[in-house]
Design a protein around this motif. Structure first.
Motif, PDB file in Angstrom:
ATOM      1  N   GLU A 255      33.833  46.675  24.359  1.00  0.00           N
ATOM      2  CA  GLU A 255      34.920  45.758  24.007  1.00  0.00           C
ATOM      3  C   GLU A 255      34.851  44.503  24.883  1.00  0.00           C
ATOM      4  O   GLU A 255      33.911  43.747  24.803  1.00  0.00           O
ATOM      5  N   GLY A 256      35.857  44.281  25.725  1.00  0.00           N
ATOM      6  CA  GLY A 256      35.944  43.051  26.491  1.00  0.00           C
ATOM      7  C   GLY A 256      34.904  42.941  27.587  1.00  0.00           C
ATOM      8  O   GLY A 256      34.324  43.936  28.023  1.00  0.00           O
ATOM      9  N   CYS A 257      34.684  41.702  28.055  1.00  0.00           N
ATOM     10  CA  CYS A 257      33.665  41.437  29.070  1.00  0.00           C
ATOM     11  C   CYS A 257      34.127  40.259  29.923  1.00  0.00           C
ATOM     12  O   CYS A 257      34.624  39.251  29.386  1.00  0.00           O
ATOM     13  N   TRP A 258      33.925  40.350  31.245  1.00  0.00           N
ATOM     14  CA  TRP A 258      34.364  39.301  32.161  1.00  0.00           C
ATOM     15  C   TRP A 258      33.407  39.195  33.332  1.00  0.00           C
ATOM     16  O   TRP A 258      33.020  40.210  33.908  1.00  0.00           O
ATOM     17  N   TYR A 259      33.029  37.978  33.696  1.00  0.00           N
ATOM     18  CA  TYR A 259      32.142  37.745  34.834  1.00  0.00           C
ATOM     19  C   TYR A 259      32.860  36.958  35.924  1.00  0.00           C
ATOM     20  O   TYR A 259      33.587  36.002  35.635  1.00  0.00           O
ATOM     21  N   ALA A 260      32.634  37.345  37.187  1.00  0.00           N
ATOM     22  CA  ALA A 260      33.096  36.580  38.340  1.00  0.00           C
ATOM     23  C   ALA A 260      32.390  37.106  39.581  1.00  0.00           C
ATOM     24  O   ALA A 260      32.186  38.316  39.738  1.00  0.00           O
ATOM     25  N   SER A 261      31.998  36.210  40.455  1.00  0.00           N
ATOM     26  CA  SER A 261      31.518  36.564  41.802  1.00  0.00           C
ATOM     27  C   SER A 261      30.446  37.646  41.813  1.00  0.00           C
ATOM     28  O   SER A 261      30.598  38.688  42.450  1.00  0.00           O
ATOM     29  N   ASP A 262      29.361  37.398  41.101  1.00  0.00           N
ATOM     30  CA  ASP A 262      28.211  38.323  41.087  1.00  0.00           C
ATOM     31  C   ASP A 262      28.556  39.700  40.541  1.00  0.00           C
ATOM     32  O   ASP A 262      27.891  40.693  40.870  1.00  0.00           O
ATOM     33  N   THR A 263      29.584  39.764  39.705  1.00  0.00           N
ATOM     34  CA  THR A 263      30.001  41.030  39.105  1.00  0.00           C
ATOM     35  C   THR A 263      30.359  40.781  37.652  1.00  0.00           C
ATOM     36  O   THR A 263      30.946  39.745  37.326  1.00  0.00           O
ATOM     37  N   VAL A 264      30.006  41.728  36.793  1.00  0.00           N
ATOM     38  CA  VAL A 264      30.466  41.661  35.413  1.00  0.00           C
ATOM     39  C   VAL A 264      31.142  42.991  35.088  1.00  0.00           C
ATOM     40  O   VAL A 264      30.645  44.063  35.441  1.00  0.00           O
ATOM     41  N   THR A 300      45.389  53.123  28.578  1.00  0.00           N
ATOM     42  CA  THR A 300      44.612  53.784  27.529  1.00  0.00           C
ATOM     43  C   THR A 300      44.367  52.762  26.421  1.00  0.00           C
ATOM     44  O   THR A 300      45.050  51.749  26.335  1.00  0.00           O
ATOM     45  N   GLY A 301      43.373  53.026  25.580  1.00  0.00           N
ATOM     46  CA  GLY A 301      43.069  52.085  24.514  1.00  0.00           C
ATOM     47  C   GLY A 301      42.533  50.774  25.043  1.00  0.00           C
ATOM     48  O   GLY A 301      42.897  49.702  24.547  1.00  0.00           O
ATOM     49  N   VAL A 302      41.654  50.839  26.045  1.00  0.00           N
ATOM     50  CA  VAL A 302      41.159  49.610  26.688  1.00  0.00           C
ATOM     51  C   VAL A 302      40.511  48.680  25.673  1.00  0.00           C
ATOM     52  O   VAL A 302      39.844  49.116  24.742  1.00  0.00           O
ATOM     53  N   ASP A 303      40.713  47.386  25.852  1.00  0.00           N
ATOM     54  CA  ASP A 303      40.194  46.409  24.894  1.00  0.00           C
ATOM     55  C   ASP A 303      39.802  45.130  25.632  1.00  0.00           C
ATOM     56  O   ASP A 303      39.001  45.173  26.558  1.00  0.00           O
ATOM     57  N   ASN A 304      40.366  43.990  25.242  1.00  0.00           N
ATOM     58  CA  ASN A 304      40.008  42.721  25.883  1.00  0.00           C
ATOM     59  C   ASN A 304      40.307  42.746  27.377  1.00  0.00           C
ATOM     60  O   ASN A 304      41.222  43.441  27.835  1.00  0.00           O
ATOM     61  N   ILE A 305      39.550  41.933  28.129  1.00  0.00           N
ATOM     62  CA  ILE A 305      39.742  41.862  29.576  1.00  0.00           C
ATOM     63  C   ILE A 305      39.574  40.418  30.025  1.00  0.00           C
ATOM     64  O   ILE A 305      38.775  39.664  29.463  1.00  0.00           O
ATOM     65  N   THR A 306      40.362  40.031  31.016  1.00  0.00           N
ATOM     66  CA  THR A 306      40.194  38.720  31.638  1.00  0.00           C
ATOM     67  C   THR A 306      40.479  38.869  33.118  1.00  0.00           C
ATOM     68  O   THR A 306      40.940  39.919  33.587  1.00  0.00           O
ATOM     69  N   TYR A 314      42.939  41.751  34.174  1.00  0.00           N
ATOM     70  CA  TYR A 314      44.013  42.061  33.222  1.00  0.00           C
ATOM     71  C   TYR A 314      43.371  42.666  31.977  1.00  0.00           C
ATOM     72  O   TYR A 314      42.528  42.029  31.338  1.00  0.00           O
ATOM     73  N   VAL A 315      43.763  43.898  31.650  1.00  0.00           N
ATOM     74  CA  VAL A 315      43.147  44.654  30.561  1.00  0.00           C
ATOM     75  C   VAL A 315      44.174  44.900  29.466  1.00  0.00           C
ATOM     76  O   VAL A 315      45.234  45.486  29.711  1.00  0.00           O
ATOM     77  N   CYS A 316      43.856  44.442  28.252  1.00  0.00           N
ATOM     78  CA  CYS A 316      44.742  44.625  27.100  1.00  0.00           C
ATOM     79  C   CYS A 316      44.543  45.998  26.484  1.00  0.00           C
ATOM     80  O   CYS A 316      43.428  46.537  26.490  1.00  0.00           O
ATOM     81  N   SER A 344      52.081  49.425  15.857  1.00  0.00           N
ATOM     82  CA  SER A 344      50.993  49.352  14.880  1.00  0.00           C
ATOM     83  C   SER A 344      50.107  48.135  15.108  1.00  0.00           C
ATOM     84  O   SER A 344      49.345  47.740  14.233  1.00  0.00           O
ATOM     85  N   SER A 345      50.210  47.545  16.282  1.00  0.00           N
ATOM     86  CA  SER A 345      49.425  46.366  16.599  1.00  0.00           C
ATOM     87  C   SER A 345      48.467  46.670  17.744  1.00  0.00           C
ATOM     88  O   SER A 345      48.241  47.830  18.111  1.00  0.00           O
ATOM     89  N   GLU A 346      47.884  45.635  18.320  1.00  0.00           N
ATOM     90  CA  GLU A 346      47.073  45.724  19.531  1.00  0.00           C
ATOM     91  C   GLU A 346      47.207  44.409  20.274  1.00  0.00           C
ATOM     92  O   GLU A 346      47.460  43.368  19.670  1.00  0.00           O
ATOM     93  N   LEU A 347      47.061  44.465  21.594  1.00  0.00           N
ATOM     94  CA  LEU A 347      47.118  43.261  22.403  1.00  0.00           C
ATOM     95  C   LEU A 347      45.709  42.754  22.671  1.00  0.00           C
ATOM     96  O   LEU A 347      44.781  43.551  22.851  1.00  0.00           O
ATOM     97  N   CYS A 348      45.540  41.447  22.687  1.00  0.00           N
ATOM     98  CA  CYS A 348      44.196  40.872  22.779  1.00  0.00           C
ATOM     99  C   CYS A 348      44.294  39.404  23.181  1.00  0.00           C
ATOM    100  O   CYS A 348      45.379  38.836  23.274  1.00  0.00           O
ATOM    101  N   GLY A 349      43.130  38.796  23.423  1.00  0.00           N
ATOM    102  CA  GLY A 349      43.068  37.357  23.650  1.00  0.00           C
ATOM    103  C   GLY A 349      43.648  36.878  24.956  1.00  0.00           C
ATOM    104  O   GLY A 349      43.993  35.696  25.088  1.00  0.00           O
ATOM    105  N   ALA A 350      43.738  37.748  25.968  1.00  0.00           N
ATOM    106  CA  ALA A 350      44.328  37.335  27.238  1.00  0.00           C
ATOM    107  C   ALA A 350      43.470  36.271  27.916  1.00  0.00           C
ATOM    108  O   ALA A 350      42.255  36.424  28.037  1.00  0.00           O
ATOM    109  N   ALA A 351      44.109  35.182  28.365  1.00  0.00           N
ATOM    110  CA  ALA A 351      43.392  34.092  29.030  1.00  0.00           C
ATOM    111  C   ALA A 351      44.377  33.253  29.825  1.00  0.00           C
ATOM    112  O   ALA A 351      45.473  32.942  29.342  1.00  0.00           O
TER     113      ALA A 351
END
Length: 385
Positions: A255-264, A300-306, A314-316, A344-351
């Motif tokens: 699902e989500g992916c985030w890079y910072a400081s030599d870590t992804v 639970t239900g991990v998805d987007n991440i920022t 922050y994990v949606c 019945s929804s999901e959280l996403c697009g965190a930025a």
């Protein structure tokens, strides 16, 4: 002793460490454990049905099928992955539409002034299908990823320009992307039960039209060392990219992916995990696993991440309790916000906006449970920076 091991030893010995969040993030052992939020407990639901810590407020920015306030643009259905771009004293927020081409798949943008007021909104990608997540590039483009068989990455231009398909980045069930300016690569997740984790190495950094697609090779465990191997046929036909390299590591629903400081970091929804790749020494481990949490897991239900400039992740949630959870640099996890009555929804697009004091996110199906009922929000408050 490398910095990571040094910091681990220091924290274990002292119990605390007086270093900045940016240094700590990626320096401590995983997986994260439940802890009280650094922002304090959630308050009662606000007028938008969102439970936030004291000092934070929410507002509705846009609703699917309705004109974005202050513009003539109708917001797309099923808002999903998103990102923010600095725009002079203001900023731009981009958002994907996770619906078919016929239903309006693609991506849109909203422009804000320095006060956070909307000044414009428009389409930046049309005619594509199931645009789920993606990622921003250092040259201010938005990579919109198609979550379909033989899906493509589309490079879009929030500041103006015609979107371009980037087939060299592979044809598979794309989810998210994260640019690494140090190694000059883009990391990619794949939303399959036996998906893989990839990186694209452009021939020229800043130009994604040509390059080499590689896949992560590692053992079957949850930690260890890894390497990269070239995918022979990025077109993924007749053999899917995930099946082309012997020894490539399988991940359950990237699902989500985030890079910072030599870590992804990236998430896998099939097993409720957040994975951490330590790029300075080519090792991987778990940043979070709900099966390894003492007590009841909050995420639970991990998805987007920022991530924030402080180093918090922050994990949606897609499902779960409709929360955005935060993992702090010292590997503590807690609930940052919870959306009520939208199960019945999901959280996403965190930025985050460039200043780091506003967090944008969407509830993909809102209160209706339908893709036409999506809601995009902004939370303002004293975020750690």
């Amino acid at each position: 002793m490398d910095r990571r091991l040094f910091m681990r030893a220091s924290v274990l010995a002292a119990g605390t460490a007086a270093v900045s969040g940016s240094l700590m993030r990626g320096a401590l052992a995983a997986p994260a454990q439940n802890a009280p939020s650094p922002y304090g407990p959630l308050q009662s639901p606000d007028a938008n049905g969102i439970r936030l810590p004291a000092g934070f407020t929410s507002q509705v920015v846009a609703r699917s099928g309705q004109v974005v306030s202050g513009t003539s643009y109708v917001w797309h259905s099923a808002p999903d992955g998103g990102a923010c771009f600095a725009d002079g004293s203001g900023w731009i927020y981009t958002s994907n539409a996770e619906v078919s081409a016929a239903a309006g798949g693609g991506a849109s943008m909203i422009r804000f002034n320095s006060s956070g007021n909307v000044t414009a909104a428009s389409r930046i990608l049309s005619g594509t299908s199931t645009n789920c997540a993606g990622g921003k590039t250092p040259w201010n483009t938005w990579l919109s990823c198609e979550e379909i068989s033989l899906g493509r990455v589309w490079e879009t231009y929030p500041f103006g320009g015609t979107a371009q398909a980037r087939p060299a980045m592979g044809r598979f069930k794309h989810e998210a992307a994260a640019a690494d300016p140090v190694r000059q690569v883009v990391y990619l997740t794949e939303d399959e039960t036996n998906g893989r984790f990839y990186r694209f190495v452009p021939t020229t950094w800043g130009n994604l039209s040509a390059g080499t697609l590689q896949v992560l090779v590692a053992g079957s465990g949850t930690s260890g060392s890894f390497s990269w191997a070239t995918v022979p046929d990025p077109d993924g036909s007749p053999t899917a990219t995930r099946n082309q390299v012997s020894g490539s590591k399988s991940f359950n629903g990237g699902e989500g992916c985030w890079y910072a400081s030599d870590t992804v970091w990236f998430t896998t929804k099939g097993d409720n995990r957040v994975w951490q790749l330590n790029l300075s020494n080519n090792t991987y481990e778990l940043a979070y696993d709900d099966n390894l949490v003492t007590g009841t897991p909050t995420l639970t239900g991990v998805d987007n991440i920022t991530g924030s400039s402080y180093g918090d992740l922050y994990v949606c949630e897609d499902g779960g309790n409709m929360e955005i959870n935060m993992i702090t640099p010292d590997d503590k996890i807690s609930v940052f916000l919870r959306v009520q009555n939208q199960s019945s929804s999901e959280l996403c697009g965190a930025a985050f906006n460039p200043a780091g004091n506003r967090l944008y996110f969407s509830s993909q199906r809102g209160t209706s449970g339908s893709s036409t009922g999506g809601i995009t929000y902004c939370v303002t408050g004293p975020f750690r920076t």
